[in-house]
Scaffold this motif. Structure first.
Motif, PDB file in Angstrom:
ATOM      1  N   PHE A 172       0.854  -1.167   0.000  1.00 32.06           N
ATOM      2  CA  PHE A 172       0.000   0.000   0.000  1.00 32.06           C
ATOM      3  C   PHE A 172       0.904   1.235   0.000  1.00 32.06           C
ATOM      4  CE2 PHE A 172      -2.551  -3.186   2.405  1.00 32.06           C
ATOM      5  CZ  PHE A 172      -3.561  -3.333   1.467  1.00 32.06           C
ATOM      6  N   ASN A 173       0.489   2.305  -0.711  1.00 36.37           N
ATOM      7  CA  ASN A 173       1.321   3.509  -0.748  1.00 36.37           C
ATOM      8  C   ASN A 173       0.447   4.735  -0.928  1.00 36.37           C
ATOM      9  OD1 ASN A 173       1.413   4.330  -3.876  1.00 36.37           O
ATOM     10  ND2 ASN A 173       1.469   2.080  -3.722  1.00 36.37           N
ATOM     11  N   LYS A 174       1.023   5.882  -0.559  1.00 30.81           N
ATOM     12  CA  LYS A 174       0.344   7.171  -0.708  1.00 30.81           C
ATOM     13  C   LYS A 174       1.385   8.267  -0.863  1.00 30.81           C
ATOM     14  CE  LYS A 174       0.137   8.670   4.127  1.00 30.81           C
ATOM     15  NZ  LYS A 174       0.881   9.923   3.827  1.00 30.81           N
ATOM     16  N   ALA A 175       0.947   9.424  -1.304  1.00 30.77           N
ATOM     17  CA  ALA A 175       1.827  10.582  -1.389  1.00 30.77           C
ATOM     18  C   ALA A 175       2.078  11.143   0.006  1.00 30.77           C
ATOM     19  CB  ALA A 175       1.207  11.655  -2.277  1.00 30.77           C
ATOM     20  N   VAL A 176       3.239  11.738   0.203  1.00 30.43           N
ATOM     21  CA  VAL A 176       3.567  12.322   1.502  1.00 30.43           C
ATOM     22  C   VAL A 176       2.546  13.376   1.885  1.00 30.43           C
ATOM     23  CG1 VAL A 176       5.296  13.678   2.754  1.00 30.43           C
ATOM     24  CG2 VAL A 176       6.028  11.828   1.247  1.00 30.43           C
ATOM     25  N   SER A 177       2.038  14.104   0.901  1.00 23.51           N
ATOM     26  CA  SER A 177       1.098  15.192   1.182  1.00 23.51           C
ATOM     27  C   SER A 177      -0.324  14.700   1.483  1.00 23.51           C
ATOM     28  CB  SER A 177       1.045  16.147  -0.019  1.00 23.51           C
ATOM     29  OG  SER A 177       0.654  15.449  -1.191  1.00 23.51           O
TER      30      SER A 177
END
Length: 271
Positions: A172-177
């Motif tokens: 699973f991943n996401k943008a830092v923002s």
């Protein structure tokens, strides 16, 4: 109308005027105070030189030769990362007249050198002698111009960048923002295959898939450009100190394979 028997043909008048101008220029020539002219340059390291303006000739070494005494120059420079089949260079020397509002005119050029390099990284060294051919030197057309001798380059092959083989994880991943979803990244709804579509619908901004992770060995991959230094020196020499100098140029290169390139052409596109 009677013809003046003492009148000179217009062409002869023009030639005499030009001869007088050249004699006056010689009388104003700088005195020879040393055994050679020094044209100082800077920068020792060979630095990356990318393509410029669609691969036009671009200068990476410039020496101001205004007030020159000798018409023969010797220059030295080094190269790095010229790799056969990946980043091959074409190099030449050219003289320019700078005038007006940043205007630049090519006056002469040497025959080019095509440097194929080698299969592995090597530091190369080139010594080059050339008769620059700046017309009448210090008095060419006007006294307000500046004259330069410039080492120029353009690509024969490349640049061919390395493609780093970095490590990837399925996660699973996401943008830092993006704000982390409530319940944590693993608090996913019950479903059989953890489909990406379900993840994106229930956890906005979160994705599921292959993620490239940082690898210290690949943080600065090679961009495929060759490296050429400024001229380590550029000096004007008398004939006995530069006997091999010609209008085409003469020199030697170490650090890989090199061969003769195109004949001098002042009409090639340049920056």
């Amino acid at each position: 109308m009677p013809t003046n028997a003492n009148a000179l043909p217009p062409s002869l008048v023009t030639e005499l005027s030009e001869l007088k101008r050249r004699i006056a220029a010689m009388e104003r020539a700088p005195d020879v105070l040393a055994k050679f002219d020094r044209y100082p340059t800077t920068e020792w390291a060979a630095i990356g030189r990318g393509k410029v303006s669609g691969n036009a000739w671009s200068s990476c070494g410039i020496a101001n030769v205004t007030g020159l005494v000798y018409d023969r120059i010797e220059a030295k420079f080094i190269t790095d990362r010229i790799i056969t089949g990946k980043a091959e260079a074409e190099l030449r020397f050219a003289s320019f007249r700078h005038f007006g509002n940043a205007q630049k005119e090519c006056l002469s050029a040497s025959r080019s050198i095509i440097v194929r390099g080698s299969a592995t990284r090597q530091i190369g060294t080139c010594i080059f002698q050339w008769v620059h051919g700046i017309p009448f030197g210090w008095d060419y057309e006007d006294g307000d111009a500046t004259y330069t001798v410039e080492l120029q380059h353009r690509y024969v092959t490349g640049p061919t960048a390395d493609v780093p083989d970095r490590r990837q994880l399925f996660a699973f991943n996401k943008a830092v923002s993006t704000t982390a979803p409530g319940g944590g990244a693993l608090a996913m709804p019950n479903n059989e295959d953890f489909a990406t579509a379900v993840v994106s619908q229930t956890r906005p901004g979160v994705s599921l898939g292959w993620v490239t992770v940082s690898d210290p060995s690949n943080l600065d991959p090679y961009d495929g450009s060759y490296n050429v230094s400024n001229m380590h020196y550029c000096v004007g020499l008398p004939a006995d100190r530069a006997p091999n100098a010609t209008t085409d140029g003469w020199g030697w290169y170490t650090g890989g394979t090199a061969e003769g390139g195109d004949a001098p052409n002042i009409n090639d596109p340049y920056l």
